[in-house]
Write a protein that holds these residues in place. Structure first.
Motif, PDB file in Angstrom:
ATOM      1  N   ARG A 222       1.196  -1.123  -0.158  1.00  0.00           N
ATOM      2  CA  ARG A 222       0.115  -0.185  -0.434  1.00  0.00           C
ATOM      3  C   ARG A 222       0.806   1.048  -0.189  1.00  0.00           C
ATOM      4  O   ARG A 222       1.658   1.817   0.869  1.00  0.00           O
ATOM      5  N   LEU A 223       0.419   2.104  -1.226  1.00  0.00           N
ATOM      6  CA  LEU A 223       1.464   2.954  -0.980  1.00  0.00           C
ATOM      7  C   LEU A 223       0.964   4.344  -0.596  1.00  0.00           C
ATOM      8  O   LEU A 223      -0.565   4.122  -0.610  1.00  0.00           O
ATOM      9  N   SER A 224       1.667   5.365  -0.043  1.00  0.00           N
ATOM     10  CA  SER A 224       0.189   6.800   0.984  1.00  0.00           C
ATOM     11  C   SER A 224       0.895   8.030  -0.031  1.00  0.00           C
ATOM     12  O   SER A 224       3.308   7.920  -0.677  1.00  0.00           O
ATOM     13  N   CYS A 225       0.758   8.960  -0.101  1.00  0.00           N
ATOM     14  CA  CYS A 225       1.384  10.127  -0.691  1.00  0.00           C
ATOM     15  C   CYS A 225       0.333  11.035   0.159  1.00  0.00           C
ATOM     16  O   CYS A 225      -0.842  11.651   0.070  1.00  0.00           O
ATOM     17  N   ALA A 226       1.573  11.739   0.748  1.00  0.00           N
ATOM     18  CA  ALA A 226       0.986  12.675   1.836  1.00  0.00           C
ATOM     19  C   ALA A 226       1.381  14.063   0.864  1.00  0.00           C
ATOM     20  O   ALA A 226       1.961  14.703   0.374  1.00  0.00           O
ATOM     21  N   ALA A 227       0.365  14.672   0.910  1.00  0.00           N
ATOM     22  CA  ALA A 227       0.628  16.343   0.373  1.00  0.00           C
ATOM     23  C   ALA A 227       0.094  17.666   0.945  1.00  0.00           C
ATOM     24  O   ALA A 227      -0.862  17.552   1.636  1.00  0.00           O
TER      25      ALA A 227
ATOM     26  N   LYS B  19      -5.761  -2.998 -13.636  1.00  0.00           N
ATOM     27  CA  LYS B  19      -7.282  -2.905 -13.434  1.00  0.00           C
ATOM     28  C   LYS B  19      -7.180  -4.097 -12.945  1.00  0.00           C
ATOM     29  O   LYS B  19      -7.194  -5.678 -13.003  1.00  0.00           O
ATOM     30  N   GLY B  20      -8.116  -4.822 -11.691  1.00  0.00           N
ATOM     31  CA  GLY B  20      -8.699  -5.559 -10.765  1.00  0.00           C
ATOM     32  C   GLY B  20      -8.073  -5.697  -9.586  1.00  0.00           C
ATOM     33  O   GLY B  20      -8.091  -6.776  -9.583  1.00  0.00           O
ATOM     34  N   ARG B  21      -6.592  -5.254 -10.188  1.00  0.00           N
ATOM     35  CA  ARG B  21      -4.955  -5.619  -9.298  1.00  0.00           C
ATOM     36  C   ARG B  21      -4.856  -4.769  -8.388  1.00  0.00           C
ATOM     37  O   ARG B  21      -4.650  -4.548  -7.099  1.00  0.00           O
ATOM     38  N   PHE B  22      -5.224  -3.053  -8.433  1.00  0.00           N
ATOM     39  CA  PHE B  22      -4.806  -1.902  -7.114  1.00  0.00           C
ATOM     40  C   PHE B  22      -6.244  -0.907  -7.610  1.00  0.00           C
ATOM     41  O   PHE B  22      -6.943  -0.717  -8.434  1.00  0.00           O
ATOM     42  N   THR B  23      -6.205  -0.342  -6.346  1.00  0.00           N
ATOM     43  CA  THR B  23      -7.251   0.470  -6.008  1.00  0.00           C
ATOM     44  C   THR B  23      -6.956   1.702  -5.394  1.00  0.00           C
ATOM     45  O   THR B  23      -5.963   2.009  -4.623  1.00  0.00           O
ATOM     46  N   ILE B  24      -7.270   2.820  -6.075  1.00  0.00           N
ATOM     47  CA  ILE B  24      -6.601   4.655  -5.412  1.00  0.00           C
ATOM     48  C   ILE B  24      -7.783   4.859  -4.906  1.00  0.00           C
ATOM     49  O   ILE B  24      -8.800   4.770  -4.861  1.00  0.00           O
ATOM     50  N   SER B  25      -7.139   5.541  -4.188  1.00  0.00           N
ATOM     51  CA  SER B  25      -8.228   5.828  -2.887  1.00  0.00           C
ATOM     52  C   SER B  25      -7.923   7.495  -2.184  1.00  0.00           C
ATOM     53  O   SER B  25      -6.593   7.132  -2.452  1.00  0.00           O
ATOM     54  N   ARG B  26      -8.834   8.315  -1.675  1.00  0.00           N
ATOM     55  CA  ARG B  26      -7.852   9.431  -1.166  1.00  0.00           C
ATOM     56  C   ARG B  26      -9.146   9.772   0.033  1.00  0.00           C
ATOM     57  O   ARG B  26      -9.984   9.680   0.570  1.00  0.00           O
ATOM     58  N   ASP B  27      -8.185  10.238   0.646  1.00  0.00           N
ATOM     59  CA  ASP B  27      -8.369  10.896   2.030  1.00  0.00           C
ATOM     60  C   ASP B  27      -8.465  12.257   2.161  1.00  0.00           C
ATOM     61  O   ASP B  27      -7.983  12.603   2.378  1.00  0.00           O
ATOM     62  N   ASN B  28      -9.860  13.168   1.682  1.00  0.00           N
ATOM     63  CA  ASN B  28      -9.186  14.308   2.231  1.00  0.00           C
ATOM     64  C   ASN B  28      -9.252  14.956   3.534  1.00  0.00           C
ATOM     65  O   ASN B  28      -7.975  15.980   3.310  1.00  0.00           O
TER      66      ASN B  28
ATOM     67  N   THR C 106      -4.324  13.176   2.235  1.00  0.00           N
ATOM     68  CA  THR C 106      -3.487  11.066   1.634  1.00  0.00           C
ATOM     69  C   THR C 106      -4.125  11.294   0.440  1.00  0.00           C
ATOM     70  O   THR C 106      -5.302  10.882   0.210  1.00  0.00           O
ATOM     71  N   VAL C 107      -3.448  10.293  -0.548  1.00  0.00           N
ATOM     72  CA  VAL C 107      -3.582   9.689  -2.081  1.00  0.00           C
ATOM     73  C   VAL C 107      -3.183   8.496  -1.699  1.00  0.00           C
ATOM     74  O   VAL C 107      -1.777   8.314  -1.002  1.00  0.00           O
ATOM     75  N   TYR C 108      -3.986   7.186  -1.271  1.00  0.00           N
ATOM     76  CA  TYR C 108      -3.195   5.654  -1.787  1.00  0.00           C
ATOM     77  C   TYR C 108      -3.526   4.815  -2.499  1.00  0.00           C
ATOM     78  O   TYR C 108      -4.079   5.527  -4.166  1.00  0.00           O
ATOM     79  N   LEU C 109      -2.652   4.106  -2.849  1.00  0.00           N
ATOM     80  CA  LEU C 109      -2.679   3.187  -3.617  1.00  0.00           C
ATOM     81  C   LEU C 109      -2.093   1.837  -3.170  1.00  0.00           C
ATOM     82  O   LEU C 109      -1.275   0.996  -3.195  1.00  0.00           O
ATOM     83  N   GLN C 110      -3.280   0.845  -2.981  1.00  0.00           N
ATOM     84  CA  GLN C 110      -3.528  -0.750  -2.750  1.00  0.00           C
ATOM     85  C   GLN C 110      -2.641  -0.847  -3.968  1.00  0.00           C
ATOM     86  O   GLN C 110      -3.956  -1.288  -5.072  1.00  0.00           O
ATOM     87  N   MET C 111      -1.885  -2.063  -3.836  1.00  0.00           N
ATOM     88  CA  MET C 111      -1.344  -2.963  -5.414  1.00  0.00           C
ATOM     89  C   MET C 111      -2.233  -4.520  -4.484  1.00  0.00           C
ATOM     90  O   MET C 111      -0.591  -4.786  -3.339  1.00  0.00           O
TER      91      MET C 111
END
Length: 123
Positions: free
Chosen positions: A19-24, A64-73, A77-82
């Motif tokens: 799970r990747l995170s990106c803090a802005a 597609k079907g393996r990764f999920t992107i989401s965000r928590d405003n 932070t935005v996430y990438l579940q792989m």
């Protein structure tokens, strides 16, 4: 100015997950469309996933079907579940932002980039 800091990369066996995170930085995170791009050695940086201001998600066919992107405003932070990672997913993963309603796969359309985080998938 927007500063983006990725984390969560590492070494994982094929079939595993990360799970990747990106803090802005900044108080206008919710107004940005966000993207995750990746760059493998010797290859161009390519679009992996994106999420619009409204939360609509977009994926490259390869993930597609393996990764999920989401965000928590609330957390900026935005996430990438792989999941079900493959050796061909090995790359440096970058998050990027653009002050727009919509997502695009064109890397030139993004205004700010993080420094990247390495993901290595062993076979």
């Amino acid at each position: 100015q927007v500063q983006l800091v990725e984390s969560g990369g590492g070494l994982v066996q094929a079939g595993g997950s990360l799970r990747l995170s990106c803090a802005a930085s900044g108080r206008t995170f919710s107004s940005y469309a966000m993207g995750w791009f990746r760059q493998a050695p010797g290859k161009e940086r390519e679009f992996a996933a994106g999420i619009s201001r409204a939360g609509a998600t977009y994926y490259a066919d390869s993930v597609k079907g393996r990764f999920t992107i989401s965000r928590d405003n609330a957390k900026n932070t935005v996430y990438l579940q792989m999941n079900r990672l493959k050796p061909e997913d090995t790359a440096v993963y970058y998050c990027a932002s653009r002050d727009s309603l919509v997502v695009t796969a064109s890397r030139t359309a993004y205004d700010f980039w993080g420094q990247g985080t390495q993901v290595t998938v062993s076979s």
